[in-house]
Design an enzyme around this catalytic site. Structure first.
Site, mmCIF file in Angstrom:
data_model
loop_
_atom_site.group_PDB
_atom_site.id
_atom_site.type_symbol
_atom_site.label_atom_id
_atom_site.label_comp_id
_atom_site.label_asym_id
_atom_site.label_seq_id
_atom_site.Cartn_x
_atom_site.Cartn_y
_atom_site.Cartn_z
ATOM 1 N N CYS A 90 47.839 -12.868 21.752
ATOM 2 C CA CYS A 90 47.945 -13.634 23.001
ATOM 3 C C CYS A 90 47.608 -15.109 22.767
ATOM 4 C CB CYS A 90 46.996 -13.001 24.026
ATOM 5 S SG CYS A 90 46.711 -13.978 25.501
ATOM 6 N N CYS B 279 44.947 -16.567 25.039
ATOM 7 C CA CYS B 279 43.646 -15.992 24.673
ATOM 8 C C CYS B 279 43.024 -16.772 23.520
ATOM 9 C CB CYS B 279 43.793 -14.526 24.267
ATOM 10 S SG CYS B 279 44.370 -13.445 25.579
#
Length: 107
Positions: free
Chosen positions: A32, A35
């Site tokens: 991600c 993230c």
């Protein structure tokens, strides 16, 4: 990497989220992009505010998908804030450090 952020697994999550005090959990995954961008922000905030009454942890949802399922996480990064075993706040998506800190410290 800060030592203020605890890497949580299923067992440690279950133990910590039921304790008295505040637990902040960041749910993320290696693949991600947002993230990865959120990681240093989360660590910076942890360095500023984490203590024995405010624990900051993180969960890799690929390694521990049951936690994400239990919390009803639909997008990442997600930050979930628990106080005395109850969810009190949640945020999905990337956010700057001052906004994250304000979200966590909200009384």
């Amino acid at each position: 990497m800060t030592d203020q952020v605890i890497k949580l697994n299923t067992e440690s999550f279950e133990e910590l989220y039921q304790k008295e005090g505040k637990l902040v959990v960041r749910l993320w995954a290696e693949w991600c992009g947002p993230c990865k961008m959120m990681s240093p922000i989360y660590n910076q905030v942890a360095d500023n505010i984490a203590d024995e009454k405010l624990i900051m942890g993180e969960v890799d949802i690929d390694a521990f998908p049951a936690i994400a399922t239990k919390l009803g996480v639909r997008g990442i990064p997600t930050v979930v804030i628990f106080e005395n075993g109850k969810e009190v706040n949640r945020s999905v998506g990337l956010m700057p450090a001052p906004e994250l800190q304000k979200l966590i410290l909200k009384e």
